[in-house]
Design a protein around this motif. Structure first.
Motif, mmCIF file in Angstrom:
data_model
loop_
_atom_site.group_PDB
_atom_site.id
_atom_site.type_symbol
_atom_site.label_atom_id
_atom_site.label_comp_id
_atom_site.label_asym_id
_atom_site.label_seq_id
_atom_site.Cartn_x
_atom_site.Cartn_y
_atom_site.Cartn_z
ATOM 1 N N ARG A 1 64.991 95.094 -9.418
ATOM 2 C CA ARG A 1 66.104 94.251 -8.980
ATOM 3 C C ARG A 1 65.523 92.972 -8.376
ATOM 4 N NH1 ARG A 1 67.562 95.111 -4.246
ATOM 5 N NH2 ARG A 1 67.418 97.362 -4.266
ATOM 6 N N GLY A 2 65.077 92.094 -9.230
ATOM 7 C CA GLY A 2 64.394 90.879 -8.791
ATOM 8 C C GLY A 2 62.949 91.177 -8.424
ATOM 9 N N ALA A 3 62.124 90.128 -8.360
ATOM 10 C CA ALA A 3 60.740 90.301 -7.914
ATOM 11 C C ALA A 3 60.717 90.773 -6.461
ATOM 12 C CB ALA A 3 59.966 88.995 -8.066
ATOM 13 N N ASP A 4 61.748 90.432 -5.704
ATOM 14 C CA ASP A 4 61.815 90.871 -4.305
ATOM 15 C C ASP A 4 61.743 92.390 -4.189
ATOM 16 O OD1 ASP A 4 61.906 88.369 -3.225
ATOM 17 O OD2 ASP A 4 64.080 88.339 -2.924
ATOM 18 N N GLU A 5 62.418 93.085 -5.114
ATOM 19 C CA GLU A 5 62.335 94.544 -5.052
ATOM 20 C C GLU A 5 60.922 95.006 -5.386
ATOM 21 O OE1 GLU A 5 64.880 98.477 -6.201
ATOM 22 O OE2 GLU A 5 64.402 97.145 -7.845
ATOM 23 N N GLY B 1 52.079 78.742 -5.808
ATOM 24 C CA GLY B 1 52.524 79.140 -4.472
ATOM 25 C C GLY B 1 53.881 78.575 -4.109
ATOM 26 N N ASN B 2 54.643 79.360 -3.387
ATOM 27 C CA ASN B 2 55.898 78.887 -2.811
ATOM 28 C C ASN B 2 55.730 78.977 -1.300
ATOM 29 O OD1 ASN B 2 58.517 78.366 -2.047
ATOM 30 N ND2 ASN B 2 59.380 80.264 -2.856
ATOM 31 N N PRO B 3 55.869 77.887 -0.566
ATOM 32 C CA PRO B 3 56.420 76.579 -0.926
ATOM 33 C C PRO B 3 55.386 75.510 -1.295
ATOM 34 C CG PRO B 3 56.237 76.716 1.444
ATOM 35 C CD PRO B 3 55.667 77.996 0.895
ATOM 36 N N VAL C 1 49.496 89.409 -7.712
ATOM 37 C CA VAL C 1 49.598 87.988 -8.036
ATOM 38 C C VAL C 1 51.065 87.723 -8.367
ATOM 39 C CG1 VAL C 1 48.831 86.108 -9.517
ATOM 40 C CG2 VAL C 1 47.215 87.900 -8.848
ATOM 41 N N ASP C 2 51.742 87.004 -7.477
ATOM 42 C CA ASP C 2 53.162 86.704 -7.643
ATOM 43 C C ASP C 2 53.290 85.483 -8.555
ATOM 44 O OD1 ASP C 2 55.831 85.939 -7.380
ATOM 45 O OD2 ASP C 2 55.923 86.429 -5.236
ATOM 46 N N GLU C 3 53.734 85.745 -9.787
ATOM 47 C CA GLU C 3 53.872 84.679 -10.794
ATOM 48 C C GLU C 3 55.340 84.296 -11.012
ATOM 49 O OE1 GLU C 3 49.848 85.175 -13.525
ATOM 50 O OE2 GLU C 3 51.753 85.798 -14.409
ATOM 51 N N ALA C 4 56.110 84.207 -9.935
ATOM 52 C CA ALA C 4 57.538 83.874 -10.057
ATOM 53 C C ALA C 4 57.745 82.552 -10.814
ATOM 54 C CB ALA C 4 58.186 83.802 -8.674
ATOM 55 N N TYR C 5 56.785 81.630 -10.706
ATOM 56 C CA TYR C 5 56.948 80.291 -11.308
ATOM 57 C C TYR C 5 56.019 80.047 -12.496
ATOM 58 C CZ TYR C 5 59.505 79.571 -7.030
ATOM 59 O OH TYR C 5 60.419 79.698 -6.017
ATOM 60 N N ILE C 6 55.442 81.106 -13.040
ATOM 61 C CA ILE C 6 54.368 80.926 -14.019
ATOM 62 C C ILE C 6 54.846 80.240 -15.308
ATOM 63 C CG2 ILE C 6 54.509 83.138 -15.269
ATOM 64 C CD1 ILE C 6 51.302 81.399 -13.963
ATOM 65 N N ARG D 1 56.851 89.170 -11.754
ATOM 66 C CA ARG D 1 57.581 88.166 -12.541
ATOM 67 C C ARG D 1 59.071 88.234 -12.200
ATOM 68 N NH1 ARG D 1 55.329 86.765 -17.505
ATOM 69 N NH2 ARG D 1 53.114 86.306 -17.296
ATOM 70 N N THR D 2 59.793 87.204 -12.599
ATOM 71 C CA THR D 2 61.243 87.175 -12.343
ATOM 72 C C THR D 2 61.974 86.395 -13.426
ATOM 73 O OG1 THR D 2 62.947 86.508 -10.756
ATOM 74 C CG2 THR D 2 61.008 85.105 -10.877
ATOM 75 N N LEU D 3 63.273 86.700 -13.589
ATOM 76 C CA LEU D 3 64.119 85.881 -14.455
ATOM 77 C C LEU D 3 64.892 84.843 -13.638
ATOM 78 C CD1 LEU D 3 65.629 88.500 -16.984
ATOM 79 C CD2 LEU D 3 63.467 87.242 -17.107
ATOM 80 N N SER D 4 64.607 84.780 -12.320
ATOM 81 C CA SER D 4 65.417 83.930 -11.431
ATOM 82 C C SER D 4 65.097 82.449 -11.516
ATOM 83 C CB SER D 4 65.232 84.359 -9.979
ATOM 84 O OG SER D 4 65.686 85.670 -9.773
ATOM 85 N N LYS D 5 63.935 82.074 -11.984
ATOM 86 C CA LYS D 5 63.541 80.677 -11.905
ATOM 87 C C LYS D 5 63.625 80.020 -13.285
ATOM 88 C CE LYS D 5 62.998 81.653 -7.598
ATOM 89 N NZ LYS D 5 61.931 82.398 -6.993
ATOM 90 N N ALA D 6 62.598 80.132 -14.110
ATOM 91 C CA ALA D 6 62.611 79.438 -15.404
ATOM 92 C C ALA D 6 63.732 79.951 -16.328
ATOM 93 C CB ALA D 6 61.255 79.595 -16.090
ATOM 94 N N LEU E 1 71.476 87.176 -11.645
ATOM 95 C CA LEU E 1 71.417 88.463 -12.347
ATOM 96 C C LEU E 1 70.651 89.507 -11.553
ATOM 97 C CD1 LEU E 1 72.369 89.489 -15.132
ATOM 98 C CD2 LEU E 1 70.084 88.994 -15.997
ATOM 99 N N ARG E 2 69.658 89.096 -10.786
ATOM 100 C CA ARG E 2 68.747 89.959 -10.034
ATOM 101 C C ARG E 2 67.937 90.834 -10.985
ATOM 102 N NH1 ARG E 2 67.292 87.720 -7.454
ATOM 103 N NH2 ARG E 2 66.512 89.125 -5.874
ATOM 104 N N CYS E 3 66.986 90.213 -11.645
ATOM 105 C CA CYS E 3 66.114 90.969 -12.538
ATOM 106 C C CYS E 3 64.698 90.423 -12.471
ATOM 107 C CB CYS E 3 66.645 90.916 -13.972
ATOM 108 S SG CYS E 3 65.730 91.980 -15.113
HETATM 109 C C1 LIG Z 1 61.994 83.360 -5.877
HETATM 110 C C2 LIG Z 1 60.752 84.107 -5.608
HETATM 111 C C3 LIG Z 1 60.681 85.510 -5.703
HETATM 112 C C4 LIG Z 1 61.908 86.373 -5.844
HETATM 113 O O1 LIG Z 1 62.482 86.366 -7.049
HETATM 114 P P1 LIG Z 1 63.733 87.293 -7.369
HETATM 115 O O2 LIG Z 1 63.399 87.840 -8.703
HETATM 116 O O3 LIG Z 1 64.911 86.396 -7.375
HETATM 117 O O4 LIG Z 1 63.824 88.374 -6.319
HETATM 118 C C5 LIG Z 1 59.462 86.129 -5.550
HETATM 119 N N1 LIG Z 1 58.358 85.426 -5.281
HETATM 120 C C6 LIG Z 1 58.394 84.096 -5.151
HETATM 121 C C7 LIG Z 1 57.138 83.372 -4.860
HETATM 122 C C8 LIG Z 1 59.591 83.400 -5.293
HETATM 123 O O5 LIG Z 1 59.617 82.075 -5.090
#
Ligand SMILES: *Cc1c(COP(=O)(O)O)cnc(C)c1O
Length: 391
Positions: free
Chosen positions: A100-104, A173-175, A200-205, A227-232, A238-240
């Motif tokens: 449920r998102g990368a957060d989970e 990295g975020n931010p 390795v958090d690739e949320a923005y890869i 990974r996440t579907l939330s950004k690109a 959707l939370r995936c």
């Molecule tokens: C947005 C973000 C997440 C969370 O993404 P979700 O899939 O929406 O939970 C995780 N890591 C980083 C670095 C982010 O910026």
């Protein structure tokens, strides 16, 4: 507070886990600045504001949903979804856990590898806030090794060997926005290969996709990629998300995750977004975002009020300005929402702007110009006034 609330509060404080009482939940962009439904009574009131505060994509997704089989529980890991992500990330399905998102994913990793009140995670601030929140929530300790000049302090990380079970690296990295050097990530993986999980958090890869480290999964049994579907993919609502790791790690995480973590409608929409004929939508959005980012960075670099623009490999730009409060508040008054990062370690006076659509960024730049010009006009008025007072 009324007496009854007080009584209820002290009961809850007595029963709840102690560390939750003073814990401040993650201040997400959406908690800090709500979608205001009260104004028109509409359930979706996003259009009234320009949202540049949560690194989402501007809206354009349009996927079809059928409510077939909604009377049934979904598969633990919906097959279509795993297959679609497997094709996309070029890993076997055994290496993938949909979450449920990368957060989970972050939370699961901590709950899987950290014993509460005993084990710790290691983070490199300034970094994504949820690592620390999830750790605190679980009762795991937090070891901090700050970034130095936007990259890892490898010596100090190695010096912490034995103190942490999980190391969180955010790349890009975020931010901060930049990729970590691959040699540094490798150094951490090698050094901790018997000691710690390296995430390795690739949320923005997707905004710099050739830099993914997923091909290293075969070599490093201690690596997890998030990974996440939330950004690109423009599907934050959707939370995936996905955790990518060796089958041994995936099996372990699967013991901790909820029994039906991905609802059927989520699986359906996510599978469509990942279908090969739809991936071009995502890559087109990424190219456009990167081009707009380039223009925005060049514009920022020309501004006298802007001290430093952080190099960005993601869909947002961090910059440093002595007019931080003026800009943040002035934009907010005009319904343009950005993110104040100035409370993060070593980011005094830093603001973060997500790269929205061209129109949204044009509005933001125009508004910033107006705010700065108004301020200069009033400053010079003040200066004249004090000069006239003969002080
Ligand atoms: C947005 C973000 C997440 C969370 O993404 P979700 O899939 O929406 O939970 C995780 N890591 C980083 C670095 C982010 O910026």
């Amino acid at each position: 507070m009324t007496t009854t609330t007080n009584i209820k509060q002290s009961l809850i404080n007595k029963l709840a886990r102690e560390e939750l009482i003073d814990m401040i939940p993650y201040q997400s962009a959406r908690r800090l600045q709500k979608t205001d439904n009260t104004v028109t009574g509409q359930t979706n009131n996003f259009n009234r504001k320009i949202w540049l505060n949560a690194n989402e994509a501007p809206g354009d997704g349009n996927y079809q949903l059928s409510a077939e089989c909604i009377n049934r529980y979904p598969d633990f890991q919906p097959e279509n979804l795993l297959k679609a992500y497997s094709d996309y990330c070029k890993l076997p399905v055994e290496y993938i856990l949909a979450t449920r998102g990368a957060d989970e994913g972050i939370e699961l990793i901590i709950r899987t590898f950290c014993k509460a009140y005993q084990d710790s995670i290691l983070i490199c601030p300034p970094t994504y806030g949820m690592y620390a929140i999830s750790a605190e929530n679980h009762g795991a300790g937090i070891v901090k090794v700050p970034l130095v000049d936007k990259i890892l302090d490898i010596e100090e990380i190695i010096a912490q060997k034995g103190t942490a079970k999980v190391i969180f690296l955010c790349s890009p990295g975020n931010p901060t926005g930049n990729l970590l050097p691959q040699t540094q990530i490798k150094a951490v993986l090698d050094e901790f290969v018997d000691d710690a999980i390296v995430v390795v958090d690739e949320a923005y890869i997707e905004f710099c996709s050739e830099n993914t480290v997923t091909s290293w999964l075969a070599r490093y049994p201690n690596l997890i990629v998030l990974r996440t579907l939330s950004k690109a993919f423009a599907l934050a609502g959707l939370r995936c998300g996905f955790a990518l790791a060796s089958p041994e790690i995936i099996t372990m995480l699967s013991k901790v995750i909820a029994p039906y973590p991905i609802s059927a409608p989520v699986a359906q929409i996510a599978s469509q977004a990942l279908a090969s004929n739809n991936l071009s939508q995502m890559t087109a959005r990424v190219s456009e975002t990167n081009a707009l980012k380039q223009l925005f960075v060049e514009w920022l670099e020309q501004q006298a009020w802007c001290n430093e623009v952080y190099p960005s490999d993601a869909n947002f730009v961090l910059f440093n300005t002595p007019y931080k409060a003026l800009l943040f508040n002035g934009l907010k008054q005009q319904n343009i929402l950005i993110r104040d990062q100035s409370k993060q370690l070593s980011l005094v006076n830093c603001l973060r702007v997500s790269i929205g659509s061209k129109q949204e960024l044009d509005s933001a730049m125009k508004a910033i110009n107006d705010i700065i010009n108004d301020n200069q006009a009033s400053e010079s008025l003040n200066n004249n006034a004090s000069a006239n007072q003969g002080s």
